[in-house]
Every structure is written in C-alpha cells, then in structure tokens.
Design a protein around this motif. Structure first.
Motif, PDB file in Angstrom:
ATOM      1  N   GLU A  21     -10.042  66.503  45.893  1.00 43.05           N
ATOM      2  CA  GLU A  21      -9.879  65.688  45.111  1.00 43.05           C
ATOM      3  C   GLU A  21     -10.185  64.651  45.743  1.00 43.05           C
ATOM      4  O   GLU A  21     -10.436  62.966  45.447  1.00 43.05           O
ATOM      5  N   VAL A  22     -10.345  64.677  46.915  1.00 44.42           N
ATOM      6  CA  VAL A  22     -11.323  63.753  47.819  1.00 44.42           C
ATOM      7  C   VAL A  22     -12.889  63.556  47.926  1.00 44.42           C
ATOM      8  O   VAL A  22     -13.658  65.018  48.580  1.00 44.42           O
ATOM      9  N   LEU A  23     -13.937  62.614  47.741  1.00 40.23           N
ATOM     10  CA  LEU A  23     -15.385  63.249  48.689  1.00 40.23           C
ATOM     11  C   LEU A  23     -15.490  61.929  49.439  1.00 40.23           C
ATOM     12  O   LEU A  23     -15.464  60.721  49.515  1.00 40.23           O
ATOM     13  N   GLU A  24     -15.875  62.574  50.492  1.00 34.77           N
ATOM     14  CA  GLU A  24     -16.416  60.974  51.272  1.00 34.77           C
ATOM     15  C   GLU A  24     -18.132  61.343  51.452  1.00 34.77           C
ATOM     16  O   GLU A  24     -18.876  62.655  51.514  1.00 34.77           O
ATOM     17  N   LEU A  25     -18.004  59.755  50.995  1.00 43.14           N
ATOM     18  CA  LEU A  25     -20.132  60.023  50.848  1.00 43.14           C
ATOM     19  C   LEU A  25     -20.909  59.895  51.969  1.00 43.14           C
ATOM     20  O   LEU A  25     -20.243  58.487  52.915  1.00 43.14           O
ATOM     21  N   GLY A  26     -21.668  60.460  52.780  1.00 47.04           N
ATOM     22  CA  GLY A  26     -22.749  59.960  53.832  1.00 47.04           C
ATOM     23  C   GLY A  26     -20.963  60.447  55.040  1.00 47.04           C
ATOM     24  O   GLY A  26     -21.469  59.526  55.699  1.00 47.04           O
ATOM     25  N   SER A  27     -21.246  61.988  55.248  1.00 46.86           N
ATOM     26  CA  SER A  27     -20.330  62.624  55.673  1.00 46.86           C
ATOM     27  C   SER A  27     -20.413  62.065  57.590  1.00 46.86           C
ATOM     28  O   SER A  27     -19.977  62.223  58.721  1.00 46.86           O
ATOM     29  N   ARG A  42      -8.776  67.298  53.496  1.00 44.15           N
ATOM     30  CA  ARG A  42     -10.148  67.739  53.462  1.00 44.15           C
ATOM     31  C   ARG A  42     -11.237  67.768  52.847  1.00 44.15           C
ATOM     32  O   ARG A  42     -10.952  68.180  51.004  1.00 44.15           O
ATOM     33  N   PRO A  43     -11.511  66.956  52.064  1.00 51.72           N
ATOM     34  CA  PRO A  43     -13.108  65.934  51.376  1.00 51.72           C
ATOM     35  C   PRO A  43     -13.188  67.542  51.328  1.00 51.72           C
ATOM     36  O   PRO A  43     -14.365  68.106  51.654  1.00 51.72           O
ATOM     37  N   VAL A  44     -14.704  66.509  50.139  1.00 49.35           N
ATOM     38  CA  VAL A  44     -15.704  67.751  49.511  1.00 49.35           C
ATOM     39  C   VAL A  44     -16.207  66.126  50.241  1.00 49.35           C
ATOM     40  O   VAL A  44     -16.650  65.109  50.103  1.00 49.35           O
ATOM     41  N   THR A  45     -17.832  67.069  51.352  1.00 54.55           N
ATOM     42  CA  THR A  45     -18.391  65.602  52.335  1.00 54.55           C
ATOM     43  C   THR A  45     -19.527  65.998  51.173  1.00 54.55           C
ATOM     44  O   THR A  45     -20.379  67.098  51.276  1.00 54.55           O
ATOM     45  N   LEU A  46     -21.077  64.772  51.450  1.00 56.91           N
ATOM     46  CA  LEU A  46     -21.296  65.056  51.171  1.00 56.91           C
ATOM     47  C   LEU A  46     -23.130  63.888  52.210  1.00 56.91           C
ATOM     48  O   LEU A  46     -22.336  62.763  52.936  1.00 56.91           O
ATOM     49  N   ASP A  47     -23.471  64.562  52.794  1.00 57.18           N
ATOM     50  CA  ASP A  47     -25.050  63.625  53.421  1.00 57.18           C
ATOM     51  C   ASP A  47     -25.940  64.512  53.351  1.00 57.18           C
ATOM     52  O   ASP A  47     -26.490  65.077  52.628  1.00 57.18           O
ATOM     53  N   ARG A  48     -26.858  63.522  53.392  1.00 55.17           N
ATOM     54  CA  ARG A  48     -29.195  63.664  53.595  1.00 55.17           C
ATOM     55  C   ARG A  48     -29.194  64.760  54.594  1.00 55.17           C
ATOM     56  O   ARG A  48     -29.757  65.466  54.072  1.00 55.17           O
ATOM     57  N   ALA A  49     -28.621  64.867  55.761  1.00 55.56           N
ATOM     58  CA  ALA A  49     -28.826  65.907  56.811  1.00 55.56           C
ATOM     59  C   ALA A  49     -28.391  66.945  56.346  1.00 55.56           C
ATOM     60  O   ALA A  49     -27.053  67.375  55.716  1.00 55.56           O
ATOM     61  N   GLY A  50     -29.255  67.807  57.468  1.00 60.01           N
ATOM     62  CA  GLY A  50     -28.372  69.050  57.223  1.00 60.01           C
ATOM     63  C   GLY A  50     -27.335  69.885  57.844  1.00 60.01           C
ATOM     64  O   GLY A  50     -26.099  69.099  58.560  1.00 60.01           O
ATOM     65  N   LEU A  51     -27.998  70.670  58.883  1.00 59.99           N
ATOM     66  CA  LEU A  51     -26.776  70.691  59.896  1.00 59.99           C
ATOM     67  C   LEU A  51     -26.352  69.696  60.890  1.00 59.99           C
ATOM     68  O   LEU A  51     -27.653  69.367  61.076  1.00 59.99           O
ATOM     69  N   ASP A  58     -21.305  69.723  52.665  1.00 52.38           N
ATOM     70  CA  ASP A  58     -20.933  70.491  51.419  1.00 52.38           C
ATOM     71  C   ASP A  58     -22.086  70.817  50.699  1.00 52.38           C
ATOM     72  O   ASP A  58     -22.113  71.646  50.199  1.00 52.38           O
ATOM     73  N   VAL A  59     -22.054  69.110  50.240  1.00 50.03           N
ATOM     74  CA  VAL A  59     -22.896  68.820  49.404  1.00 50.03           C
ATOM     75  C   VAL A  59     -24.117  67.527  50.137  1.00 50.03           C
ATOM     76  O   VAL A  59     -24.245  67.241  51.257  1.00 50.03           O
ATOM     77  N   VAL A  60     -25.942  68.432  50.342  1.00 47.48           N
ATOM     78  CA  VAL A  60     -26.764  68.049  51.147  1.00 47.48           C
ATOM     79  C   VAL A  60     -27.134  67.298  49.645  1.00 47.48           C
ATOM     80  O   VAL A  60     -27.600  67.965  48.854  1.00 47.48           O
ATOM     81  N   GLY A  61     -27.149  65.837  49.951  1.00 45.66           N
ATOM     82  CA  GLY A  61     -28.281  65.070  48.879  1.00 45.66           C
ATOM     83  C   GLY A  61     -27.851  63.627  49.384  1.00 45.66           C
ATOM     84  O   GLY A  61     -27.026  63.223  49.824  1.00 45.66           O
ATOM     85  N   ASP A  62     -28.902  62.902  48.147  1.00 39.34           N
ATOM     86  CA  ASP A  62     -29.287  61.332  48.442  1.00 39.34           C
ATOM     87  C   ASP A  62     -27.684  60.647  48.202  1.00 39.34           C
ATOM     88  O   ASP A  62     -27.559  61.293  47.009  1.00 39.34           O
ATOM     89  N   ALA A  63     -26.985  59.802  48.927  1.00 40.90           N
ATOM     90  CA  ALA A  63     -25.625  59.789  48.762  1.00 40.90           C
ATOM     91  C   ALA A  63     -26.035  58.853  47.352  1.00 40.90           C
ATOM     92  O   ALA A  63     -24.996  58.621  46.407  1.00 40.90           O
ATOM     93  N   LEU A  64     -27.364  58.146  46.542  1.00 44.08           N
ATOM     94  CA  LEU A  64     -27.081  57.157  45.565  1.00 44.08           C
ATOM     95  C   LEU A  64     -27.910  58.168  44.166  1.00 44.08           C
ATOM     96  O   LEU A  64     -28.214  57.634  43.683  1.00 44.08           O
ATOM     97  N   ALA A  65     -28.232  59.265  44.836  1.00 42.88           N
ATOM     98  CA  ALA A  65     -28.203  60.464  43.576  1.00 42.88           C
ATOM     99  C   ALA A  65     -27.769  61.798  44.290  1.00 42.88           C
ATOM    100  O   ALA A  65     -28.295  62.332  43.693  1.00 42.88           O
TER     101      ALA A  65
END
Length: 219
Positions: A21-27, A42-51, A58-65
């Motif tokens: 239930e927690v999303l961290e943008l730009g981890s 334990r947040p769901v993490t999103l960042d445009r960078a890979g490893l 958890d999710v690779v992508g643009d934080a603004l999309a």
C-alpha cells in the motif's frame, strides 16, 4: 538522502498501511527505501534506472508516466521533485495524485540546507556542484517557497499542507570526500575548495521541507 526526524503525520500515515500500500517514486539507490524498511514498511519502488549493485526497483519507468494502475494509501517522493521540476511545475503532480487511494496521501520531501552553519552550506554547495556537472539527470535544490508558489496555480483537487524541519540524519563526510577526490579535482578549483571546507568543518544536511496532499474526499 534520508531525512530525520520524519514528520509525525507521515509516520501516522505509514502506520495505517498494509503490504503493497506504499509506493516510493524515484527510489534511486535505495537510501530512503532502507529508511522505510527500518520502519517496517516494504514499499513498491519505481525508478527509471535498472539494476544498482545487483538490485533494482520493483517497477522500471518514468516517474511522470508511471506504468501503474494500482492506487496506494501512501505515495512518497523523496528528493525527486527538484530533478523533475521543469516538467512538473506547469501543472503539478497530477499523475501522482491519481495514484493515491481514497483516504490516502501524497508526500514530497526535499532537501533545503541553510547557508549557515558552514557544514550545512557545504551540503548546499555539493548539491549545486552535482547539478552543474550532471544537468541532464540532476536538478538544483528546490526552495519550498518556489514549490508553494507554483502550487497555487495547480488544479485544486485536494488539500496541501507543508512544513520545514532540521535534518539531523548523520552525513557520511568520508564518502563525499572520496567521491569528489575520484574526479581528480584541479587545485584551486571549486571542488578543491569544497574539499578544504569539508576537512575543516564537516558536513550537515541542514534542513528539509515536506508537502502532504490529500484528495478532496478525505480532506
């Protein structure tokens, strides 16, 4: 960088969250993710960078999309807004607000070190230097007043509250010095000057600001 102490309301919002239930943008490198983990989250993490060092978001992508359809009770972006500010400023973080579940909240946290004492000024100068060296990936520090001024022109979809506090998180001055020395700074240049100041007075994060948004239905 992490922040300490975290706002009491932020901790209260986190305490109401269950798994996923927690999303961290730009981890990024996971510094703030580790802080959340210490809080039992334990947040769901999103960042445009890979490893990064064998791990990735958890999710690779643009934080603004963000390629997400799920809504979260807490969406948090730590030291991300300033890097996206030219794209974010005109209409606001509407795409992030769309990710907030009813009764949830969006949290933005950003460094804003003072000019004094000098240890905080050192961190301010460091961020200015990094932004100048990597303008395509790093933005300059974003003052809270600039954020609040821009927010007055955004669609009123909910309620913003904001605050500012000292950041007492311990700074790793040795790691910063090693990073700067790795670039083989020229004698007498800005990097050499910063290294000299770090050696004399150290490093402090100074302070940070936060902004919390809640949707109209939960205001």
């Amino acid at each position: 960088m992490p922040f300490s102490p975290l706002p009491a309301t932020f901790l209260e919002d986190l305490a109401r969250c269950g798994p996923g239930e927690v999303l961290e943008l730009g981890s990024g490198h996971g510094a703030f993710t580790a802080v959340l983990a210490e809080l039992g989250c334990r947040p769901v993490t999103l960042d445009r960078a890979g490893l990064w060092r064998g791990e990735g978001p958890d999710v690779v992508g643009d934080a603004l999309a963000p390629p997400l359809r799920t809504r979260f009770r807490v969406v948090v972006a730590a030291n991300l807004v300033r890097h996206l500010w030219p794209r974010l400023k005109p209409s606001g973080p509407g795409v992030w607000q769309d990710l907030v579940a009813p009764g949830g909240s969006l949290w933005l946290l950003e460094d804003e070190p003072c000019k004094r004492p000098q240890a905080a000024r050192n961190y301010r100068d460091l961020q200015d230097l990094l932004a100048a060296l990597q303008p395509l990936v790093r933005g300059p520090l974003l003052p809270q007043r600039a954020f609040l001024s821009a927010s007055r022109g955004w669609p009123a979809r909910g309620t913003w509250t904001a605050g500012q506090t000292a950041n007492t998180w311990p700074a790793d001055v040795e790691a910063v010095e090693a990073m700067l020395l790795a670039g083989r700074p020229a004698p007498g240049g800005p990097v050499a000057s910063l290294l000299d100041s770090l050696a004399r007075v150290g490093l402090s994060y100074g302070r940070y600001w936060w902004a919390r948004w809640i949707p109209e239905a939960s205001a």
